[in-house]
Design an enzyme around this catalytic site. Structure first.
Site, PDB file in Angstrom:
ATOM      1  N   ASP A   7      -5.250  83.587 121.901  1.00 40.02           N
ATOM      2  CA  ASP A   7      -5.592  82.362 122.612  1.00 40.02           C
ATOM      3  C   ASP A   7      -4.528  81.311 122.325  1.00 40.02           C
ATOM      4  O   ASP A   7      -3.872  81.345 121.279  1.00 40.02           O
ATOM      5  CB  ASP A   7      -6.970  81.835 122.176  1.00 40.02           C
ATOM      6  CG  ASP A   7      -7.411  80.644 123.008  1.00 40.02           C
ATOM      7  OD1 ASP A   7      -7.403  80.753 124.251  1.00 40.02           O
ATOM      8  OD2 ASP A   7      -7.749  79.587 122.434  1.00 40.02           O
ATOM      9  N   GLU A   9      -3.608  76.875 122.877  1.00 42.79           N
ATOM     10  CA  GLU A   9      -3.945  75.534 123.332  1.00 42.79           C
ATOM     11  C   GLU A   9      -2.650  74.911 123.827  1.00 42.79           C
ATOM     12  O   GLU A   9      -1.555  75.219 123.315  1.00 42.79           O
ATOM     13  CB  GLU A   9      -4.555  74.697 122.214  1.00 42.79           C
ATOM     14  CG  GLU A   9      -5.885  75.223 121.685  1.00 42.79           C
ATOM     15  CD  GLU A   9      -7.004  75.202 122.707  1.00 42.79           C
ATOM     16  OE1 GLU A   9      -6.924  74.389 123.661  1.00 42.79           O
ATOM     17  OE2 GLU A   9      -7.943  76.001 122.566  1.00 42.79           O
ATOM     18  N   HIS A  57      -8.729  69.568 122.836  1.00 40.72           N
ATOM     19  CA  HIS A  57      -8.266  70.208 121.596  1.00 40.72           C
ATOM     20  C   HIS A  57      -8.126  69.255 120.409  1.00 40.72           C
ATOM     21  O   HIS A  57      -8.129  69.693 119.258  1.00 40.72           O
ATOM     22  CB  HIS A  57      -6.957  70.969 121.820  1.00 40.72           C
ATOM     23  CG  HIS A  57      -5.840  70.148 122.398  1.00 40.72           C
ATOM     24  ND1 HIS A  57      -5.265  69.089 121.729  1.00 40.72           N
ATOM     25  CD2 HIS A  57      -5.172  70.259 123.579  1.00 40.72           C
ATOM     26  CE1 HIS A  57      -4.293  68.578 122.462  1.00 40.72           C
ATOM     27  NE2 HIS A  57      -4.212  69.258 123.600  1.00 40.72           N
ATOM     28  N   HIS A 152     -12.094  72.708 121.184  1.00 39.13           N
ATOM     29  CA  HIS A 152     -11.426  73.975 121.455  1.00 39.13           C
ATOM     30  C   HIS A 152     -10.313  74.163 120.428  1.00 39.13           C
ATOM     31  O   HIS A 152      -9.451  73.309 120.266  1.00 39.13           O
ATOM     32  CB  HIS A 152     -10.829  73.976 122.870  1.00 39.13           C
ATOM     33  CG  HIS A 152     -11.848  74.145 123.942  1.00 39.13           C
ATOM     34  ND1 HIS A 152     -11.830  75.191 124.824  1.00 39.13           N
ATOM     35  CD2 HIS A 152     -12.924  73.408 124.259  1.00 39.13           C
ATOM     36  CE1 HIS A 152     -12.860  75.081 125.663  1.00 39.13           C
ATOM     37  NE2 HIS A 152     -13.528  73.995 125.331  1.00 39.13           N
ATOM     38  N   ASP A 157     -11.607  80.273 118.760  1.00 40.35           N
ATOM     39  CA  ASP A 157     -11.837  80.890 120.070  1.00 40.35           C
ATOM     40  C   ASP A 157     -11.530  82.384 120.057  1.00 40.35           C
ATOM     41  O   ASP A 157     -12.242  83.172 120.690  1.00 40.35           O
ATOM     42  CB  ASP A 157     -11.005  80.193 121.148  1.00 40.35           C
ATOM     43  CG  ASP A 157     -11.584  78.840 121.544  1.00 40.35           C
ATOM     44  OD1 ASP A 157     -12.631  78.458 120.987  1.00 40.35           O
ATOM     45  OD2 ASP A 157     -10.976  78.159 122.398  1.00 40.35           O
TER      46      ASP A 157
END
Length: 242
Positions: A7, A9, A57, A152, A157
């Site tokens: 994942d 960001e 985030h 997030h 995640d």
């Protein structure tokens, strides 16, 4: 099979317009067990995040200004994912951003370095058509505890995604990290006395029509989750025992 749940960001939503990666994380799974080997890196994007992205985030420009740039961590990232199957939720988004970063440092594209990519969003849409299939929605539907997901974050995640993936593909209800290894298990295994089962008349419990239908539906769901690759669909049916 070695899988990496990945994942990112980012500063915004559009890699083609200059948005950059600010965080990347991955967790390693081998044969459906987490190994405990993780990757988690914050990255200086050399630009500010959009306000909407920052609310998601929470990673400020000041915090990221002291972190390494992508060119400084690219070797670590590519070594971690090398040869693995990547499992990503909404894969085109993350892959698009990683490819944009790799292009800047002339390192090809991500698929040059990995075995394959599996998109859990596509899997979820096939299994739950017409329903919300965000990571949060899947956690609620599949009873994965996401109470620690305040903002997030790439590492939390990926850990949640691994739990969701196991439940999407069935066969195992929770992730386990093997802390002992095969050798330790062999050393501590107790001796078991052999039992002659021929002395017993074992009952045969046959499935009801309702149970057989439920089993058939489960096999269909598994086959769909595996992309039609299940072997039992191409095998000849077993002959009934006389």
């Amino acid at each position: 099979m070695r899988q990496i749940f990945l994942d990112t960001e980012t500063t915004g939503l559009e890699a083609e317009r200059g948005d950059r990666i600010i965080e990347v994380a991955g967790v390693e799974m081998v044969n459906r067990q987490l190994t405990g080997r993780n990757l988690h890196i914050y990255i200086n994007p050399e630009r500010a995040s959009h306000e909407d992205a920052l609310r998601i985030h929470g990673l400020t420009e000041e915090f990221l200004s002291t972190k390494p740039k992508f060119a400084e961590i690219v070797d670590e990232l590519l070594e971690f994912v090398a040869g693995a199957e990547l499992v990503i939720h909404n894969a085109p988004f993350d892959i698009g951003f990683i490819n944009a970063e790799l292009k800047r440092v002339k390192r090809g594209v991500l698929t040059d370095h990995v075995a394959s990519v599996r998109d859990t969003l596509v899997m979820a849409r096939d299994m739950f058509p017409g329903k919300a299939n965000s990571l949060d929605a899947l956690c609620r539907r599949l009873e994965v505890d996401n109470s620690k997901r305040q903002l997030h974050g790439a590492l939390i995640d990926t850990t949640l995604l691994a739990e969701v993936y196991i439940r999407l593909t069935r066969g195992q209800d929770a992730l386990l990290v093997d802390d002992h290894g095969d050798s330790a298990a062999g050393e501590t295994q107790a001796a078991v006395e052999a039992v002659d089962l021929s002395r017993f008349e074992l009952p045969v419990l046959r499935a009801s029509e309702l149970e057989a239908a439920a089993h058939a539906k489960l096999l269909t769901d598994l086959d769909k989750a595996a992309g039609g690759a299940c072997k039992w669909r191409v095998l000849e049916p077993a002959q009934p025992v006389a």
